[in-house]
Design a protein around this motif. Structure first.
Motif, PDB file in Angstrom:
ATOM      1  N   ILE A  57       0.834  -1.212   0.000  1.00  0.00           N
ATOM      2  CA  ILE A  57       0.000   0.000   0.000  1.00  0.00           C
ATOM      3  C   ILE A  57       0.868   1.261   0.000  1.00  0.00           C
ATOM      4  O   ILE A  57       0.495   2.282  -0.572  1.00  0.00           O
ATOM      5  CB  ILE A  57      -1.007  -0.016   1.189  1.00  0.00           C
ATOM      6  N   GLY A  58       2.034   1.149   0.609  1.00  0.00           N
ATOM      7  CA  GLY A  58       2.931   2.301   0.703  1.00  0.00           C
ATOM      8  C   GLY A  58       3.520   2.719  -0.638  1.00  0.00           C
ATOM      9  O   GLY A  58       4.192   3.747  -0.732  1.00  0.00           O
ATOM     10  N   ARG A  59       3.277   1.947  -1.665  1.00  0.00           N
ATOM     11  CA  ARG A  59       3.785   2.309  -2.999  1.00  0.00           C
ATOM     12  C   ARG A  59       2.806   3.215  -3.743  1.00  0.00           C
ATOM     13  O   ARG A  59       3.110   3.710  -4.827  1.00  0.00           O
ATOM     14  CB  ARG A  59       4.045   1.041  -3.818  1.00  0.00           C
ATOM     15  N   HIS A  60       1.597   3.382  -3.155  1.00  0.00           N
ATOM     16  CA  HIS A  60       0.591   4.239  -3.802  1.00  0.00           C
ATOM     17  C   HIS A  60       0.716   5.673  -3.291  1.00  0.00           C
ATOM     18  O   HIS A  60       1.301   5.913  -2.239  1.00  0.00           O
ATOM     19  CB  HIS A  60      -0.817   3.723  -3.486  1.00  0.00           C
ATOM     20  N   ASP A  61       0.101   6.604  -4.063  1.00  0.00           N
ATOM     21  CA  ASP A  61       0.112   7.981  -3.557  1.00  0.00           C
ATOM     22  C   ASP A  61      -1.049   8.178  -2.565  1.00  0.00           C
ATOM     23  O   ASP A  61      -1.897   7.289  -2.382  1.00  0.00           O
ATOM     24  CB  ASP A  61       0.101   9.008  -4.697  1.00  0.00           C
ATOM     25  N   ALA A  62      -1.047   9.361  -1.932  1.00  0.00           N
ATOM     26  CA  ALA A  62      -2.020   9.607  -0.848  1.00  0.00           C
ATOM     27  C   ALA A  62      -3.450   9.437  -1.342  1.00  0.00           C
ATOM     28  O   ALA A  62      -4.279   8.807  -0.669  1.00  0.00           O
ATOM     29  CB  ALA A  62      -1.816  11.014  -0.274  1.00  0.00           C
ATOM     30  N   PHE A  63      -3.731   9.965  -2.528  1.00  0.00           N
ATOM     31  CA  PHE A  63      -5.108   9.870  -3.019  1.00  0.00           C
ATOM     32  C   PHE A  63      -5.523   8.407  -3.156  1.00  0.00           C
ATOM     33  O   PHE A  63      -6.634   8.010  -2.770  1.00  0.00           O
ATOM     34  CB  PHE A  63      -5.264  10.600  -4.368  1.00  0.00           C
ATOM     35  N   GLU A  64      -4.611   7.603  -3.715  1.00  0.00           N
ATOM     36  CA  GLU A  64      -4.935   6.178  -3.927  1.00  0.00           C
ATOM     37  C   GLU A  64      -5.134   5.456  -2.590  1.00  0.00           C
ATOM     38  O   GLU A  64      -6.029   4.611  -2.453  1.00  0.00           O
ATOM     39  CB  GLU A  64      -3.829   5.508  -4.738  1.00  0.00           C
ATOM     40  N   ILE A  65      -4.302   5.775  -1.610  1.00  0.00           N
ATOM     41  CA  ILE A  65      -4.435   5.102  -0.300  1.00  0.00           C
ATOM     42  C   ILE A  65      -5.761   5.488   0.368  1.00  0.00           C
ATOM     43  O   ILE A  65      -6.478   4.637   0.897  1.00  0.00           O
ATOM     44  CB  ILE A  65      -3.218   5.412   0.607  1.00  0.00           C
ATOM     45  N   HIS A  66      -6.096   6.775   0.280  1.00  0.00           N
ATOM     46  CA  HIS A  66      -7.398   7.190   0.846  1.00  0.00           C
ATOM     47  C   HIS A  66      -8.537   6.490   0.119  1.00  0.00           C
ATOM     48  O   HIS A  66      -9.524   6.078   0.732  1.00  0.00           O
ATOM     49  CB  HIS A  66      -7.579   8.706   0.729  1.00  0.00           C
ATOM     50  N   ASP A  67      -8.385   6.368  -1.193  1.00  0.00           N
ATOM     51  CA  ASP A  67      -9.445   5.732  -1.989  1.00  0.00           C
ATOM     52  C   ASP A  67      -9.633   4.266  -1.578  1.00  0.00           C
ATOM     53  O   ASP A  67     -10.759   3.791  -1.437  1.00  0.00           O
ATOM     54  CB  ASP A  67      -9.069   5.837  -3.477  1.00  0.00           C
ATOM     55  N   ILE A  68      -8.518   3.578  -1.347  1.00  0.00           N
ATOM     56  CA  ILE A  68      -8.591   2.177  -0.899  1.00  0.00           C
ATOM     57  C   ILE A  68      -9.352   2.109   0.432  1.00  0.00           C
ATOM     58  O   ILE A  68     -10.265   1.298   0.611  1.00  0.00           O
ATOM     59  CB  ILE A  68      -7.154   1.599  -0.752  1.00  0.00           C
TER      60      ILE A  68
END
Ligand SMILES: N[C@@H](CCC(=O)N[C@@H](CS)C(=O)NCC(=O)O)C(=O)O
Length: 234
Positions: A152-163
Motif C-alpha cells: 500500500i505504501g507504494r501508492h500515492d495519498a489519493f490512492e491510499i485514501h481511496d482504498i
C-alpha cells in the motif's frame, strides 16, 4: 484469570490500537473475566506485536489465535449460531479490516504529517528527552518500510485514501440498518468492526477516512450501540 497485555489507552479510546481494542471488546462481549496489565512491554509479546494474553501459564499472541484459543477453551457463545455462509462473510470482512483497511489507517496516522503530529504526541509524549526526539522518527521509518512491504505504501495519498474509503463504504453498505454486522445479535466480527470504526471515527486524526466514515450515520450509531452495550463503564 486471563491477563490482557496491551498498549495503554490513547486518543480518548479504550485503545488506539485497533487490534488491542478488538481483543478487549471480544473479552467483554464473551463475558470472560480478565485483567489488563498496565504498561505492558512490546518486547515480551510472543509475536512482537500487541496485544497478547497470558492464561493458565500460556502466552498467546495475535488476536486471531487468541480468539481461537478462547473459543476452544471457554466456549463460543458469540459465533455459535452463525451459518456457514455468515461465517464466510464475517471472515472476509474481518480480513478487509485487519489486512487492508488497517494499513490505510496506519498511513494516515504515521505518514501524513498532521496525523503523525497527533500520533507522536499521544504515543511518545511522555518519553524522556532525548528519546522523545528520535524514537518517534525511528518508529515512523519502520512503519514506512512495513507499508512499502505490504504494497500500500507504494501508492500515492489519493490512492491510499481511496482504498480505505472503499472499505468503509463496503462496511457501511453491509451494515445498513442492522443493529450488528450479522443481524440482531452481536458476534465476534463486531469486536473487530467496533475497534476499527471507533479508531477512525473517534480519533482526533482528521483524515479523509474519518470524513468518509462520518458520511454514514449508521457507522456512528453502530459505534455508540457497541459502546453502550459493552463499554458502559468507560
Ligand atoms: N495480526 C495481529 C496484528 C497486531 C498488530 O499489528 N499490532 C500492532 C499495534 S496495532 C503492533 O503491536 N505494532 C507494533 C510493532 O509492529 O512493532 C493481531 O491480530 O494481533
Amino acid at each position: 484469570m486471563i491477563k490482557l497485555y496491551q498498549f495503554d489507552p490513547a486518543f480518548g479510546l479504550p485503545n488506539a490500537s485497533p487490534f488491542c481494542m478488538k481483543l478487549e471488546t471480544y473479552l467483554r462481549m464473551a463475558g470472560l473475566p480478565f485483567e489488563i496489565v498496565p504498561r505492558a512491554s512490546l518486547f515480551k509479546a510472543p509475536k512482537g506485536k500487541m496485544p497478547y494474553i497470558e492464561d493458565d501459564g500460556k502466552r498467546i499472541g495475535d488476536t486471531t489465535f487468541v480468539i481461537y484459543y478462547l473459543k476452544a477453551t471457554y466456549g463460543d457463545k458469540l459465533d455459535g449460531g452463525l451459518t456457514p455462509e455468515q461465517r464466510a462473510i464475517a471472515l472476509a470482512f474481518q480480513r478487509l479490516m485487519e489486512e487492508n483497511l488497517y494499513w490505510a489507517v496506519v498511513y494516515t496516522r504515521w505518514i501524513e504529517p498532521e496525523g503523525f503530529a497527533l500520533t507522536r504526541a499521544a504515543f511518545f509524549g511522555t518519553l524522556p528527552v532525548p528519546a522523545k526526539w528520535f524514537v518517534p522518527w525511528l518508529a515512523r521509518r519502520g512503519i514506512a518500510k512495513e507499508l512499502h512491504g505490504h504494497g500500500i505504501g507504494r501508492h500515492d495519498a489519493f490512492e491510499i485514501h481511496d482504498i480505505g474509503r472503499r472499505d468503509i463504504t463496503a462496511l457501511a453498505d453491509f451494515l445498513g440498518d442492522k443493529p450488528f454486522f450479522m443481524g440482531d445479535a452481536p458476534c465476534a466480527l463486531d469486536a473487530t468492526a467496533y475497534a476499527f470504526l471507533a479508531n477512525i471515527l473517534w480519533v482526533p486524526v482528521e483524515s479523509p477516512l474519518k470524513q468518509h466514515a462520518q458520511s454514514y450515520p449508521q457507522l456512528e450509531a453502530y459505534c455508540r450501540r457497541m459502546r453502550s452495550r459493552f463499554f458502559a463503564d468507560r
